[in-house]
Design a protein around this motif. Structure first.
Motif, PDB file in Angstrom:
ATOM      1  N   TYR A   5       6.552  10.155  -4.347  1.00  0.00           N
ATOM      2  CA  TYR A   5       7.392  10.286  -3.160  1.00  0.00           C
ATOM      3  C   TYR A   5       8.687   9.501  -3.346  1.00  0.00           C
ATOM      4  O   TYR A   5       8.721   8.512  -4.066  1.00  0.00           O
ATOM      5  CB  TYR A   5       6.665   9.747  -1.924  1.00  0.00           C
ATOM      6  CG  TYR A   5       5.582  10.654  -1.381  1.00  0.00           C
ATOM      7  CD1 TYR A   5       5.438  11.973  -1.823  1.00  0.00           C
ATOM      8  CD2 TYR A   5       4.692  10.197  -0.418  1.00  0.00           C
ATOM      9  CE1 TYR A   5       4.452  12.790  -1.308  1.00  0.00           C
ATOM     10  CE2 TYR A   5       3.701  11.015   0.089  1.00  0.00           C
ATOM     11  CZ  TYR A   5       3.583  12.313  -0.364  1.00  0.00           C
ATOM     12  OH  TYR A   5       2.604  13.118   0.146  1.00  0.00           O
TER      13      TYR A   5
ATOM     14  N   MET B 124       0.844  -1.217   0.000  1.00  0.00           N
ATOM     15  CA  MET B 124       0.000   0.000   0.000  1.00  0.00           C
ATOM     16  C   MET B 124       0.879   1.267   0.000  1.00  0.00           C
ATOM     17  O   MET B 124       0.597   2.213  -0.731  1.00  0.00           O
ATOM     18  CB  MET B 124      -0.913  -0.006   1.228  1.00  0.00           C
ATOM     19  CG  MET B 124      -1.981   1.073   1.170  1.00  0.00           C
ATOM     20  SD  MET B 124      -3.180   0.853   2.482  1.00  0.00           S
ATOM     21  CE  MET B 124      -4.183   2.308   2.269  1.00  0.00           C
TER      22      MET B 124
ATOM     23  N   GLN C 262       1.979   6.938  -6.678  1.00  0.00           N
ATOM     24  CA  GLN C 262       0.936   7.885  -7.106  1.00  0.00           C
ATOM     25  C   GLN C 262       1.311   9.332  -6.783  1.00  0.00           C
ATOM     26  O   GLN C 262       1.007  10.245  -7.525  1.00  0.00           O
ATOM     27  CB  GLN C 262      -0.384   7.552  -6.402  1.00  0.00           C
ATOM     28  CG  GLN C 262      -1.019   6.259  -6.858  1.00  0.00           C
ATOM     29  CD  GLN C 262      -1.965   6.467  -8.033  1.00  0.00           C
ATOM     30  OE1 GLN C 262      -2.415   7.574  -8.267  1.00  0.00           O
ATOM     31  NE2 GLN C 262      -2.230   5.413  -8.785  1.00  0.00           N
ATOM     32  N   LEU C 263       1.953   9.522  -5.612  1.00  0.00           N
ATOM     33  CA  LEU C 263       2.245  10.887  -5.165  1.00  0.00           C
ATOM     34  C   LEU C 263       3.695  11.313  -5.463  1.00  0.00           C
ATOM     35  O   LEU C 263       4.129  12.363  -4.993  1.00  0.00           O
ATOM     36  CB  LEU C 263       1.951  11.021  -3.659  1.00  0.00           C
ATOM     37  CG  LEU C 263       0.510  10.707  -3.221  1.00  0.00           C
ATOM     38  CD1 LEU C 263       0.372  10.779  -1.710  1.00  0.00           C
ATOM     39  CD2 LEU C 263      -0.499  11.661  -3.866  1.00  0.00           C
TER      40      LEU C 263
ATOM     41  N   LYS D 237       2.229   1.849  -3.377  1.00  0.00           N
ATOM     42  CA  LYS D 237       1.226   2.425  -4.269  1.00  0.00           C
ATOM     43  C   LYS D 237       1.097   3.943  -4.015  1.00  0.00           C
ATOM     44  O   LYS D 237       1.072   4.740  -4.955  1.00  0.00           O
ATOM     45  CB  LYS D 237      -0.113   1.727  -4.008  1.00  0.00           C
ATOM     46  CG  LYS D 237      -1.123   1.908  -5.112  1.00  0.00           C
ATOM     47  CD  LYS D 237      -2.372   1.125  -4.786  1.00  0.00           C
ATOM     48  CE  LYS D 237      -3.502   1.572  -5.689  1.00  0.00           C
ATOM     49  NZ  LYS D 237      -4.787   0.997  -5.292  1.00  0.00           N
ATOM     50  N   ILE D 238       1.024   4.302  -2.734  1.00  0.00           N
ATOM     51  CA  ILE D 238       0.878   5.724  -2.369  1.00  0.00           C
ATOM     52  C   ILE D 238       2.095   6.516  -2.859  1.00  0.00           C
ATOM     53  O   ILE D 238       1.965   7.580  -3.477  1.00  0.00           O
ATOM     54  CB  ILE D 238       0.711   5.886  -0.839  1.00  0.00           C
ATOM     55  CG1 ILE D 238      -0.633   5.301  -0.398  1.00  0.00           C
ATOM     56  CG2 ILE D 238       0.792   7.356  -0.419  1.00  0.00           C
ATOM     57  CD1 ILE D 238      -0.825   5.215   1.106  1.00  0.00           C
TER      58      ILE D 238
ATOM     59  N   ASP E  49      12.704   7.472   1.023  1.00  0.00           N
ATOM     60  CA  ASP E  49      12.621   7.826   2.447  1.00  0.00           C
ATOM     61  C   ASP E  49      11.168   8.015   2.892  1.00  0.00           C
ATOM     62  O   ASP E  49      10.747   7.493   3.926  1.00  0.00           O
ATOM     63  CB  ASP E  49      13.390   9.134   2.717  1.00  0.00           C
ATOM     64  CG  ASP E  49      14.860   8.862   2.984  1.00  0.00           C
ATOM     65  OD1 ASP E  49      15.228   7.669   3.050  1.00  0.00           O
ATOM     66  OD2 ASP E  49      15.628   9.836   3.100  1.00  0.00           O
TER      67      ASP E  49
ATOM     68  N   ALA F 196       9.267   4.744   3.006  1.00  0.00           N
ATOM     69  CA  ALA F 196       9.590   3.954   4.207  1.00  0.00           C
ATOM     70  C   ALA F 196       8.849   4.490   5.432  1.00  0.00           C
ATOM     71  O   ALA F 196       8.356   3.718   6.257  1.00  0.00           O
ATOM     72  CB  ALA F 196      11.092   3.982   4.441  1.00  0.00           C
ATOM     73  N   VAL F 197       8.751   5.829   5.533  1.00  0.00           N
ATOM     74  CA  VAL F 197       8.052   6.437   6.673  1.00  0.00           C
ATOM     75  C   VAL F 197       6.564   6.091   6.624  1.00  0.00           C
ATOM     76  O   VAL F 197       5.957   5.725   7.640  1.00  0.00           O
ATOM     77  CB  VAL F 197       8.259   7.979   6.708  1.00  0.00           C
ATOM     78  CG1 VAL F 197       7.366   8.636   7.752  1.00  0.00           C
ATOM     79  CG2 VAL F 197       9.722   8.318   6.969  1.00  0.00           C
ATOM     80  N   ILE F 198       5.963   6.177   5.434  1.00  0.00           N
ATOM     81  CA  ILE F 198       4.531   5.862   5.288  1.00  0.00           C
ATOM     82  C   ILE F 198       4.286   4.385   5.632  1.00  0.00           C
ATOM     83  O   ILE F 198       3.345   4.052   6.351  1.00  0.00           O
ATOM     84  CB  ILE F 198       4.033   6.193   3.853  1.00  0.00           C
ATOM     85  CG1 ILE F 198       4.052   7.705   3.654  1.00  0.00           C
ATOM     86  CG2 ILE F 198       2.632   5.648   3.613  1.00  0.00           C
ATOM     87  CD1 ILE F 198       3.859   8.140   2.216  1.00  0.00           C
ATOM     88  N   ALA F 199       5.171   3.503   5.142  1.00  0.00           N
ATOM     89  CA  ALA F 199       5.015   2.065   5.427  1.00  0.00           C
ATOM     90  C   ALA F 199       5.097   1.815   6.940  1.00  0.00           C
ATOM     91  O   ALA F 199       4.318   1.037   7.498  1.00  0.00           O
ATOM     92  CB  ALA F 199       6.103   1.271   4.709  1.00  0.00           C
ATOM     93  N   TYR F 200       6.024   2.501   7.598  1.00  0.00           N
ATOM     94  CA  TYR F 200       6.217   2.357   9.046  1.00  0.00           C
ATOM     95  C   TYR F 200       4.960   2.810   9.804  1.00  0.00           C
ATOM     96  O   TYR F 200       4.466   2.117  10.698  1.00  0.00           O
ATOM     97  CB  TYR F 200       7.423   3.206   9.447  1.00  0.00           C
ATOM     98  CG  TYR F 200       7.932   2.996  10.843  1.00  0.00           C
ATOM     99  CD1 TYR F 200       8.543   1.816  11.218  1.00  0.00           C
ATOM    100  CD2 TYR F 200       7.840   4.012  11.798  1.00  0.00           C
ATOM    101  CE1 TYR F 200       9.038   1.634  12.499  1.00  0.00           C
ATOM    102  CE2 TYR F 200       8.334   3.847  13.077  1.00  0.00           C
ATOM    103  CZ  TYR F 200       8.936   2.654  13.421  1.00  0.00           C
ATOM    104  OH  TYR F 200       9.424   2.487  14.690  1.00  0.00           O
ATOM    105  N   GLY F 201       4.424   3.969   9.416  1.00  0.00           N
ATOM    106  CA  GLY F 201       3.211   4.502  10.052  1.00  0.00           C
ATOM    107  C   GLY F 201       2.001   3.624   9.787  1.00  0.00           C
ATOM    108  O   GLY F 201       1.212   3.351  10.690  1.00  0.00           O
ATOM    109  N   LEU F 202       1.870   3.150   8.540  1.00  0.00           N
ATOM    110  CA  LEU F 202       0.720   2.300   8.181  1.00  0.00           C
ATOM    111  C   LEU F 202       0.749   0.986   8.957  1.00  0.00           C
ATOM    112  O   LEU F 202      -0.288   0.511   9.434  1.00  0.00           O
ATOM    113  CB  LEU F 202       0.732   1.995   6.677  1.00  0.00           C
ATOM    114  CG  LEU F 202       0.154   3.066   5.753  1.00  0.00           C
ATOM    115  CD1 LEU F 202       0.317   2.650   4.294  1.00  0.00           C
ATOM    116  CD2 LEU F 202      -1.332   3.302   6.044  1.00  0.00           C
ATOM    117  N   THR F 203       1.955   0.407   9.115  1.00  0.00           N
ATOM    118  CA  THR F 203       2.077  -0.850   9.863  1.00  0.00           C
ATOM    119  C   THR F 203       1.600  -0.650  11.299  1.00  0.00           C
ATOM    120  O   THR F 203       0.866  -1.480  11.838  1.00  0.00           O
ATOM    121  CB  THR F 203       3.552  -1.338   9.864  1.00  0.00           C
ATOM    122  OG1 THR F 203       4.031  -1.297   8.535  1.00  0.00           O
ATOM    123  CG2 THR F 203       3.680  -2.751  10.396  1.00  0.00           C
TER     124      THR F 203
END
Lengths: 207, 42
Positions: free
Chosen positions: A11, A1, A8-9, A4-5, A14, A17-24
């Motif tokens: 990014y 996910m 699309q955006l 994908k984000i 880095d 990785a931050v988004i993946a960490y927060g989503l987890t």
């Protein structure tokens, strides 16, 4: 996910990785909460489940403690421990006892908590090592503040239990959450939970 | 456009969550994945 984000955006690595960490973190919290809510409502232990979920979760952020090697291991151990402790709290301990005996148990549990916190906090993990002395100092300070806050809340719940029996179980929930968190800070507890986690992961791998 | 907005929101919330956890000792419960280098505050 997160992939994908980031795509699309537009990014970079880095940010991905931050988004993946927060989503987890979010998925873990929501899954555990949804599971304990379902079981809690069925077994009439939702309040106990919620108190233990919040107490352990908030203390862990300062104290650290034993860790699971996988997300599924974490969810199984968390849900089983929260619901198990809640059942004990409601159906084995949640009965009228002498207020002084109740307060004595409170002092004993929090004294054990204080000693273990003093000796062990913070307990880090290989995936998030804690080295800086300022950070260690800050986390230790936060841990003792939280210990004091939970002590006061437990004390108030014990006094409220004199008027309403339902509070006996809720007061015990905080003490059991404290004992559980203390266990996850000790070497024995870390080894024990490591074995349980390994067993759960082995079952998932078989499936 | 709408999808992009939703993704931006999800990314923003996830980033806030990740930043909040960065200053603590570990995740809310038992699983602790490797912390991104940009958030590392050992």
């Amino acid at each position: 996910m997160a992939e994908k984000i980031a795509l699309q955006l537009n990014y970079d690595e880095d940010k991905r990785a931050v988004i993946a960490y927060g989503l987890t973190a979010m998925i873990q919290m929501v899954t555990i909460f949804a599971s304990i809510t379902t079981i809690g409502l069925i077994l009439h232990i939702w309040y106990e489940c919620f108190i233990i979920y919040m107490s352990v979760g908030i203390i862990r952020k300062s104290t650290g403690g034993a860790h699971s090697k996988s997300m599924q291991g974490c969810i199984v151990v968390s849900v089983l421990s929260i619901t198990g402790l809640s059942v004990i709290s409601r159906y084995a301990l949640g009965f009228e006892i002498n207020v002084y005996a109740n307060l004595l148990i409170l002092f004993l549990v929090f004294t054990i908590g204080f000693i273990v916190f003093y000796l062990r906090v913070p307990v880090d993990s290989p995936n998030k090592p804690i080295i800086k002395s300022e950070k260690i100092k800050r986390l230790r300070k936060q841990s003792f503040i939280l210990l004091a806050v939970l002590f006061v809340i437990s004390f108030i719940l014990i006094l409220l239990a004199v008027k309403n029996n339902r509070f006996y179980s809720l007061a015990f929930s905080i003490r059991l959450a404290m004992l559980w968190q203390v266990l996850t800070l000790t070497k024995t507890g870390i080894q024990l939970l490591g074995k349980v986690d390994a067993g759960i992961n082995a079952i998932f791998e078989l499936g | 456009m709408k999808k992009r907005n939703v993704l931006t929101w999800v990314a923003a919330i996830a980033t806030v969550f990740a930043t909040m956890i960065a200053s603590s000792a570990c995740y809310f419960w038992f699983y602790q994945p490797e912390e991104p280098k940009s958030l590392s505050d050992k």
